[in-house]
Design an enzyme around this catalytic site. Sequence first.
Site, PDB file in Angstrom:
ATOM      1  N   HIS A 224     -10.546  74.730  45.891  1.00  0.00           N
ATOM      2  CA  HIS A 224      -9.852  74.068  46.992  1.00  0.00           C
ATOM      3  C   HIS A 224      -8.833  74.985  47.667  1.00  0.00           C
ATOM      4  O   HIS A 224      -8.836  75.105  48.888  1.00  0.00           O
ATOM      5  CB  HIS A 224      -9.230  72.732  46.597  1.00  0.00           C
ATOM      6  CG  HIS A 224      -8.607  72.089  47.792  1.00  0.00           C
ATOM      7  ND1 HIS A 224      -9.346  71.473  48.775  1.00  0.00           N
ATOM      8  CD2 HIS A 224      -7.333  72.064  48.226  1.00  0.00           C
ATOM      9  CE1 HIS A 224      -8.547  71.083  49.745  1.00  0.00           C
ATOM     10  NE2 HIS A 224      -7.319  71.427  49.442  1.00  0.00           N
ATOM     11  N   PHE A 376     -18.060  71.206  56.264  1.00  0.00           N
ATOM     12  CA  PHE A 376     -17.398  72.519  56.215  1.00  0.00           C
ATOM     13  C   PHE A 376     -17.929  73.488  57.263  1.00  0.00           C
ATOM     14  O   PHE A 376     -17.326  74.524  57.490  1.00  0.00           O
ATOM     15  CB  PHE A 376     -17.351  73.114  54.802  1.00  0.00           C
ATOM     16  CG  PHE A 376     -18.661  73.356  54.131  1.00  0.00           C
ATOM     17  CD1 PHE A 376     -19.524  74.335  54.576  1.00  0.00           C
ATOM     18  CD2 PHE A 376     -19.014  72.598  53.018  1.00  0.00           C
ATOM     19  CE1 PHE A 376     -20.723  74.557  53.936  1.00  0.00           C
ATOM     20  CE2 PHE A 376     -20.217  72.820  52.373  1.00  0.00           C
ATOM     21  CZ  PHE A 376     -21.074  73.801  52.833  1.00  0.00           C
TER      22      PHE A 376
HETATM   23  C1  HEM Z   1     -25.490  81.109  62.470  1.00  0.00           C
HETATM   24  C2  HEM Z   1     -24.581  80.307  61.998  1.00  0.00           C
HETATM   25  C3  HEM Z   1     -24.847  79.423  60.802  1.00  0.00           C
HETATM   26  C4  HEM Z   1     -25.977  78.726  60.480  1.00  0.00           C
HETATM   27  C5  HEM Z   1     -27.273  78.633  61.264  1.00  0.00           C
HETATM   28  C6  HEM Z   1     -25.725  78.072  59.220  1.00  0.00           C
HETATM   29  C7  HEM Z   1     -26.629  77.247  58.561  1.00  0.00           C
HETATM   30  C8  HEM Z   1     -26.453  76.704  57.313  1.00  0.00           C
HETATM   31  C9  HEM Z   1     -27.335  75.770  56.670  1.00  0.00           C
HETATM   32  C10 HEM Z   1     -28.619  75.220  57.278  1.00  0.00           C
HETATM   33  C11 HEM Z   1     -26.810  75.479  55.443  1.00  0.00           C
HETATM   34  C12 HEM Z   1     -27.259  74.436  54.441  1.00  0.00           C
HETATM   35  C13 HEM Z   1     -28.370  74.668  53.602  1.00  0.00           C
HETATM   36  C14 HEM Z   1     -28.557  73.650  52.510  1.00  0.00           C
HETATM   37  O1  HEM Z   1     -27.618  73.002  52.012  1.00  0.00           O
HETATM   38  O2  HEM Z   1     -29.720  73.517  52.106  1.00  0.00           O
HETATM   39  C15 HEM Z   1     -25.605  76.253  55.308  1.00  0.00           C
HETATM   40  C16 HEM Z   1     -24.795  76.261  54.187  1.00  0.00           C
HETATM   41  C17 HEM Z   1     -23.576  76.898  54.121  1.00  0.00           C
HETATM   42  N1  HEM Z   1     -22.936  77.587  55.146  1.00  0.00           N
HETATM   43 FE1  HEM Z   1     -23.695  77.982  56.969  1.00  0.00          FE
HETATM   44  N2  HEM Z   1     -24.457  78.384  58.808  1.00  0.00           N
HETATM   45  C18 HEM Z   1     -23.887  79.207  59.749  1.00  0.00           C
HETATM   46  C19 HEM Z   1     -22.620  79.748  59.733  1.00  0.00           C
HETATM   47  C20 HEM Z   1     -21.745  79.639  58.669  1.00  0.00           C
HETATM   48  C21 HEM Z   1     -20.420  80.182  58.643  1.00  0.00           C
HETATM   49  C22 HEM Z   1     -19.764  80.962  59.788  1.00  0.00           C
HETATM   50  C23 HEM Z   1     -19.899  79.868  57.425  1.00  0.00           C
HETATM   51  C24 HEM Z   1     -18.539  80.166  56.854  1.00  0.00           C
HETATM   52  C25 HEM Z   1     -17.654  80.968  57.357  1.00  0.00           C
HETATM   53  C26 HEM Z   1     -20.908  79.152  56.683  1.00  0.00           C
HETATM   54  C27 HEM Z   1     -20.764  78.704  55.385  1.00  0.00           C
HETATM   55  C28 HEM Z   1     -21.726  78.025  54.669  1.00  0.00           C
HETATM   56  C29 HEM Z   1     -21.579  77.638  53.287  1.00  0.00           C
HETATM   57  C30 HEM Z   1     -20.378  77.913  52.389  1.00  0.00           C
HETATM   58  C31 HEM Z   1     -22.745  76.931  52.938  1.00  0.00           C
HETATM   59  C32 HEM Z   1     -23.045  76.270  51.596  1.00  0.00           C
HETATM   60  C33 HEM Z   1     -23.898  77.090  50.738  1.00  0.00           C
HETATM   61  C34 HEM Z   1     -24.263  76.330  49.496  1.00  0.00           C
HETATM   62  O3  HEM Z   1     -24.491  75.113  49.553  1.00  0.00           O
HETATM   63  O4  HEM Z   1     -24.294  76.978  48.438  1.00  0.00           O
HETATM   64  N3  HEM Z   1     -22.007  79.017  57.470  1.00  0.00           N
HETATM   65  N4  HEM Z   1     -25.386  76.981  56.464  1.00  0.00           N
HETATM   66 CU   LIG Z   2     -11.008  70.564  48.553  1.00  0.00          CU
END
Ligand code: HEM
Ligand SMILES: [Cu+2]
Length: 549
Positions: A224, A376
């Site tokens: 957190h 998030f």
């Molecule tokens: C091009 C931009 C981005 C796209 C297309 C994108 C897409 C995604 C998608 C589809 C997921 C979920 C997948 C799932 O749960 O099955 C995900 C998870 C996540 N994204 Fe992004 N995202 C983008 C940018 C970012 C940015 C800028 C951050 C943070 C600074 C971020 C942080 C995260 C985190 C922490 C997760 C979770 C991973 C997990 O569940 O272990 N994303 N993202």
């Molecule tokens: Cu929290």
Amino acid sequence: MIQNLKSFDRRDSALVLAHILFAFFALFLGGIAGVMQGLVRGGMLALPMGIGYYQLLTAHGVLMALIFTTYFIIGFLYAGVARTLGGRLLPIARNLGWLGFGLMTLGTAIATVEILLNRATVLYTFYAPLKASPAFYIALVFVVVGSWMSGFGIFINYRYWKKTHRGETTPIFTFMAVVTMLMWIIATLGVAIEVLFQLIPWSLGWVDTVNVVLSRTLFWYFGHPLVYFWLLPAYMCWYVVIPKVIGGKMFSDALARLSFIMFLLFSIPVGFHHQLMEPGISNVWKFVQVVLTFMVVIPSLMTAFSLFASFEMHGRSVGAKGLFGWLKKLPWKDVRFFAPFMGMLIFIPAGAGGLINASHELNAIVHNTLWVTGHFHLTVATSVALTFFGITYWLIPAMLGREMTPLMHRMGIIQTIVWMVGMFFMSGAMHTVGLLGSPRRTAFTTYQDSADAVGWMPYHVAMAIGGTILFIGVVMMIINVVMLLSAPKGETEFPIAEASEAAEKSPAIFERWGVWVGVLVVLILVAYSVPVMDIISNASVGSKGFKTW
Ligand code: HEM
Ligand SMILES: [Cu+2]
């Protein structure tokens, strides 16, 4: 008074730029992973070359949430500390900064290789009993210890300034940087204990089993405050930089410092709100930590009030009329304002969603669904990311003795709009389909054509479309960074606002660190000692490691 410095020491600029450029490199790689995830879940892409969905997701989480953020933050804090503490860093602070950069980069490189070799597909939360290679955990240690070195550099520079400026109030940027790093170091102690004493011995085979609840509890003790480690630097921009960019003043220096002290106190003893569905922790302690969690509403509303007060004060001082006339006086065509302002705006629904997540009953509905992922991507991937982009537009030219052109402002504004549109679709679809039950962290599946899961598909397609637009936004941002690096020579200021004349002076108690760390330790002990003793003394048999990929 802060002297108005024309240019930065080249050695400091190099340190800052190394961090910022590394951050954008991570953003680019993470963006590639992100768009592929979206397309997979939308049923539009089958991953080539034996890449696993969860492997990709691990890379995305690590590169975005841990690497992009941490590098950017350290670069930004060092730049601001140099700017406000006399114009340049102490050599020892600069050296510690480079040592930190080296350690973090070594760690990032090892972790990336382990993820690419499919030896660490444990997602960025590396929950036990998923078991990665020892090298992956050791790499994490390098990243954390590296960030500590940078923190120590800031502390030493601050201490030196205090000694040579007896009786003076520390410039607010540095004060906030110290709070941020203090919180980071106290928080990362939890994850350091988890990795060093639980995960590394277990992954090396020295012990057979791991206490899973304990490992997750240590993780969220860190997890957190991790989100506050992302947010506080964004708040620094909102409090200290934006008022200057719009040509105004800070509403109140003391209020800003007080809110940072409160964020320090209330961001650590609250990790259980991520473990509300966890068996093995009694509801009493979950309740205590949820109450502490909700305390953060106070400094958050103080922040919102302060920012809009400074906008209104400025607007009225230049002749705005009526209830909302001051809105028209804001510099909408200046990307240094526009991008972070959009970030602030998105923080309103993002914060409201956070209150939902932290409420036990409502959490039961959204837990582990795509709602959380939608949440998030508003907080860190929009509010924080757009603010960091907004900082980049002046930080890179300021470091290099260059100047933004009107074209760059326009490109930046278009980039911001693209990001907002992409996020509207992606995060909007995630929130909605999460409420319908679609789980996060799940590759494409229709659960043998179950009616529910088939009903989710249109939202997953919207997610993929939003993700694609966002990826275009990432590419545009990279282009903007390249343009900034080769902008015409000139002068760019590092904007730091002064407090309004009417504001109260900050009381000295704000810098009695012993007091605040003492209060924080008491809060942590109250929130954690009994439940952790419970977890240890009533430990179940423990779990052997699993490799599910
Ligand atoms: C091009 C931009 C981005 C796209 C297309 C994108 C897409 C995604 C998608 C589809 C997921 C979920 C997948 C799932 O749960 O099955 C995900 C998870 C996540 N994204 Fe992004 N995202 C983008 C940018 C970012 C940015 C800028 C951050 C943070 C600074 C971020 C942080 C995260 C985190 C922490 C997760 C979770 C991973 C997990 O569940 O272990 N994303 N993202
Ligand atoms: Cu929290």
